[in-house]
Each structure stands twice: as C-alpha cells, then as structure tokens.
Design a protein around this motif. Structure first.
Motif, mmCIF file in Angstrom:
data_model
loop_
_atom_site.group_PDB
_atom_site.id
_atom_site.type_symbol
_atom_site.label_atom_id
_atom_site.label_comp_id
_atom_site.label_asym_id
_atom_site.label_seq_id
_atom_site.Cartn_x
_atom_site.Cartn_y
_atom_site.Cartn_z
ATOM 1 N N LYS A 237 0.863 -1.192 0.000
ATOM 2 C CA LYS A 237 0.000 0.000 0.000
ATOM 3 C C LYS A 237 0.892 1.232 0.000
ATOM 4 C CE LYS A 237 -4.231 -1.938 1.441
ATOM 5 N NZ LYS A 237 -4.340 -2.951 0.413
ATOM 6 N N TYR A 239 1.475 5.155 -0.475
ATOM 7 C CA TYR A 239 0.570 6.290 -0.358
ATOM 8 C C TYR A 239 1.271 7.633 -0.485
ATOM 9 C CZ TYR A 239 1.963 6.646 4.569
ATOM 10 O OH TYR A 239 2.684 6.787 5.726
ATOM 11 N N SER A 246 -5.649 12.417 -0.919
ATOM 12 C CA SER A 246 -4.592 11.450 -0.617
ATOM 13 C C SER A 246 -4.759 10.279 -1.578
ATOM 14 C CB SER A 246 -4.657 10.992 0.837
ATOM 15 O OG SER A 246 -5.896 10.439 1.103
ATOM 16 N N ARG A 248 -3.562 6.172 -2.687
ATOM 17 C CA ARG A 248 -2.915 4.953 -2.224
ATOM 18 C C ARG A 248 -3.058 3.868 -3.275
ATOM 19 N NH1 ARG A 248 -8.091 4.663 -0.418
ATOM 20 N NH2 ARG A 248 -8.971 2.621 -0.021
#
Ligand SMILES: Cc1cc2nc3c(=O)[nH]c(=O)nc-3n(C[C@H](O)[C@H](O)[C@H](O)COP(=O)(O)OP(=O)(O)OC[C@H]3O[C@@H](n4cnc5c(N)ncnc54)[C@H](O)[C@@H]3O)c2cc1C
Length: 429
Positions: A237, A239, A246, A248
């Motif tokens: 993951k 990010y 945001s 990811r």
C-alpha cells in the motif's frame, strides 16, 4: 434464542454472522439467508459479485489485518475489539480451508529505502488465500451451515423491505407470492446491492453520515518491475498525501493477476483478483490507484456522475502507451474500450487526474516500467452515505431490529465485512 433472523446477502458479512450464531447454539432453523446469486456448487467464475461468500468469495482473498484498511470498524467497537473480531474472521477462513497450511502471510516491518522520497508504505499483515481455494472454502462452509439447519434461498432477489411491519419481499413473490417476516434483519447486500441500500435510505429518509470520494484507476504492469517491493510486501500500500487529496495503491494482485469488471448502477468499473495455481500464472501485477478526495459537496452523486461519463460503448476505458488490454482468467477479453489519449479522462476527472498521473510518474522513477503498463478507468469505491447506526449493534437508529453490515454499511474489504457480521451476531446472542 427464538427470534426469526433473516439475512439478506450470503456474502462475507452475512455468512460470518450466521456462523457466529450457530456456533453459539442459535438454532439454524430460525435463520434464513436470501441471496440473488448462486450456491457455491453452481456459481460460475464470471459471477464475481453475487452468490455464496459474495464478492469476497470470488475475490483474491487477501485478508487484511489493520483497522485503517478495508473500511470502518474500530469507530463502532474500539481498536481492541476490532482486532479480536478480525481474528475471528481469519480463523473462520482457516477452519473451512482445504489446506490451511498453504495460507501465507505477508507482514512487512519497515519501509524500504528505495520508495523514499516519493511514497510512504503502510505496514500491516495480510493473509493471502487465492480465488480457487475460496471456492472450496465456500462449499465446505455452506455444508456446515446447512448441517446446522440454516435455510438458504438462492437466486432470489429481495426487492422490498417493510421496516415498519418487518416484512421482506423477494422477486419470487410474483410466482410464489413469497414474503418473509423477521424479528431481526441483517442487511448484508454488499456492493452489488448498494443501489438497493441507497433506495431504502431515500425511501425511509434514514439519517446518514457523510463520506469522502474514493476514485481512480486500476493499474496493470508486468510483475518483474514491482518484484523488489512485492518481496517486502505482497499487497503493498503505497501512499501519497496532499491537502485535500490522498492517494494509495489498493488491492495488489500478483503472479496470476487478473483485472475484474464490476458493474454498479449499470456502469462498468474495474477491480482485480489473483488466482492460485501455476496454470493461471501470467506474471502480471495489478492494483488500484485510489484517490480519497475531501471537500466535494455531494460525494456519492459526484462519483456516480464521473463513472457514468467515463463509459464509452457501454464499458469503462483502457489506456496504455504500449500495451493492449489483458484477458480474464477464462481467456476472454476484459470488457473495456481502448482509448489512445487521455483527453476525455482529464475532462471528466479534471485536476484530480493529475494526481493519478503524478503517482504513476513517481512509480516509474522507482520501478522503471516506461510505457509498459496499462490502466483501466475508472476504479471506484462508492461510499454511499452511510446510514446512521447504533454503534453497539449496527442497527438503524430508527429501526432497532434492522442491522446494516459489510460493504452495505462502511466496510470495503473481507475482514472488516466479516467482522461487522460477527459483531452484530454477538449483539443478537
Ligand atoms: C474482484 C474483487 C476482488 C476483491 N478482492 C478483495 C480482497 O482480496 N480482499 C478484500 O479484503 N476485499 C476484496 N474485495 C472486496 C470484498 O469482496 C468486499 O469488501 C466484501 O465481499 C464485502 O462483503 P459483504 O458481505 O458486505 O458483501 P458481498 O461479499 O458483496 O456479498 C453481498 C451478497 O449480497 C447478495 N445480494 C445483493 N443484493 C441482494 C438482493 N437485493 N437480494 C438478495 N441478495 C442480494 C449478493 O448476491 C452477494 O452475494 C474484492 C472485491 C471484488 C469485486
């Protein structure tokens, strides 16, 4: 323990709820599970979203183990209880697994230096089961519940619910005049029932909690480019965080990785899954690049509009500088329309698409795939306004015998959906 419990949806949430009940002596004869899909013996590989174990049952089976991944759980019950509920879900998957010793766990401990300074990496354990074992698990699990006396109604779609008189109506009603009364209802329809959940929310004017937008693309490339990161974290993951956006990477599939088509509200979007077994190996990697966008006024309507405008010829879109769309694990072409420039996508997603492009450019600086990648557009997590529930038992505040669970409430993954089902079952016990 004499209440009639009806569960709508034999997905991960509904099945874990029923299992918790019968494991603790609740009479199976008082539990009915209705599902619009097929039982595990008749469910076809292309029935990705419906049937025994739901979307989770035909997915890649990555059981994530972190309260910040896969939707909302600890908000209702606190961190410690959330982890304990997730333990129960993982233990159910082990229990019905034909070869539990083959479940492998990826548990990265530190961010590798090579992803810095472009990305952060979320660190949490993931148990990986694989699609084809899930089919076996679904069969064994189904037999267990049948043996306990649970009634299943397959290929039957619930079309109406009368919350005031505790009645469920299904599409078999016109033939059978079938209605079912309940004392307690568990509403576990997952993503394929999200439109139904939204309709109920509107019809009954249920109070809701606001949500953010989650939208992006499904990225696909040969696995070799990402191997050094996969060695650290199988379901990595990555990010990036900006002021109101945001991003990811989400739901990474490797080795035998296939892009899956989702249909919601009549529009096509994309997801992915991975098979176990050498015969399926294609040495590809796919994952979602999802943006969480804050501050959009009507997030649900906005996402639906964007997804709808990203359809050409009745499908979503595929873009690649060099590649062509891949095939499904059944050797069929993925349902998508290939585009050769991104003008439409930029028009529809506006400034937000720049974040996705930058994310891909930053990955290229680390993994050096050049133009050897493709993206399926869009991938979306429809976070419909979440009905306001009593945090003790996930019951609607206005209808205390109706419990919303799984993706129909606030989950976005197998472990959290199953955990919400168990949480409700515990409250009923
Ligand atoms: C291709 C794909 C891959 C995925 N991979 C992963 C993964 O690896 N890891 C992970 O954590 N998550 C994954 N997910 C997400 C995960 O599958 C879901 O979060 C999870 O299944 C949600 O569980 P649920 O019980 O809420 O709903 P579901 O599992 O979707 O089950 C809902 C059930 O309700 C039934 N239903 C719907 N409407 C009605 C109706 N009106 N009447 C009767 N029955 C109805 C459906 O037939 C379905 O069987 C994936 C999803 C997809 C589509």
């Amino acid at each position: 323990m004499n209440k009639k419990i009806v569960i709508i949806g034999a997905g991960v949430a509904g099945i874990n709820a029923a299992t918790k009940l019968v494991d603790n002596g609740y009479p199976g004869e008082l539990i009915t599970i209705i599902d619009k899909g097929n039982d595990p013996h008749n469910r076809l590989p292309e029935e990705v979203m419906t049937g025994m174990l739901g979307a989770g049952g035909w997915s890649d089976g990555k059981l994530t183990y972190h309260t910040a991944i896969g939707g909302v759980l600890s908000k209702y019950c606190g961190e410690e209880k959330a982890m304990e509920l997730m333990d129960q879900v993982i233990s159910n998957f082990r229990r019905f697994h034909p070869k539990p010793e083959e479940i492998f766990c990826s548990d990265p401990q530190a961010e590798p230096d090579f992803i810095k300074p472009y990305f952060g990496l979320r660190l949490f354990p993931v148990w990986h089961i694989g699609s084809n074992y899930l089919h076996e698990i679904a069969k064994t699990w189904y037999s267990y519940l049948l043996d306990k006396g649970v009634e299943f109604r397959w290929k039957e779609k619930v079309t109406k619910i009368n919350f005031k008189h505790n009645i469920v109506v299904t599409d078999a009603s016109e033939i059978d005049n079938f209605t079912l009364e309940y004392d307690e209802l568990i509403f576990a329809v997952g993503k394929s029932g999200i439109d139904f959940g939204k309709k109920l929310t509107d019809d009954y004017q249920l109070p809701t909690e606001p949500k953010s937008v989650q939208i992006g693309v499904r990225f696909e490339a040969p696995q070799k480019y990402f191997q050094k990161l996969i060695d650290v974290s199988y379901d990595f993951k990555l990010y990036q965080k900006f002021d109101n956006v945001s991003l990811r990477s989400f739901c990474t599939n490797n080795n035998a990785a296939y892009v899956a088509v989702e249909e919601t509200y009549g529009d096509v979007s994309y997801n992915g899954h991975a098979k176990k077994g050498e015969e399926f190996r294609n040495d590809m990697t796919n994952f979602g690049i999802l943006m969480e966008i804050k501050g959009i006024e009507n997030p649900f309507e906005w996402s639906r509009d964007v997804v709808n405008k990203l359809q050409i010829g009745g499908t979503g879109l595929y873009y690649s500088p060099l590649r062509n769309p891949s095939k499904t694990s059944e050797h069929e072409l993925i349902n998508t329309t290939q585009i050769f420039d991104l003008t439409t996508v930029k028009e529809v997603m506006g400034e937000y698409f720049t974040y996705v492009e930058n994310f891909i450019n930053d990955m290229d600086k680390i993994f050096e795939f050049g133009g050897d990648y493709g993206m399926y557009i869009p991938e979306v997590k429809y976070l419909s306004p979440e009905p306001l529930v009593d945090y003790k038992n996930l019951a609607l505040v206005d209808y205390p015998n109706v419990h919303f669970v799984g993706d129909a409430l606030s989950a976005r993954g197998i472990t959290v959906s199953g955990a919400q089902g168990i949480y409700v079952a515990e409250s009923l016990l």
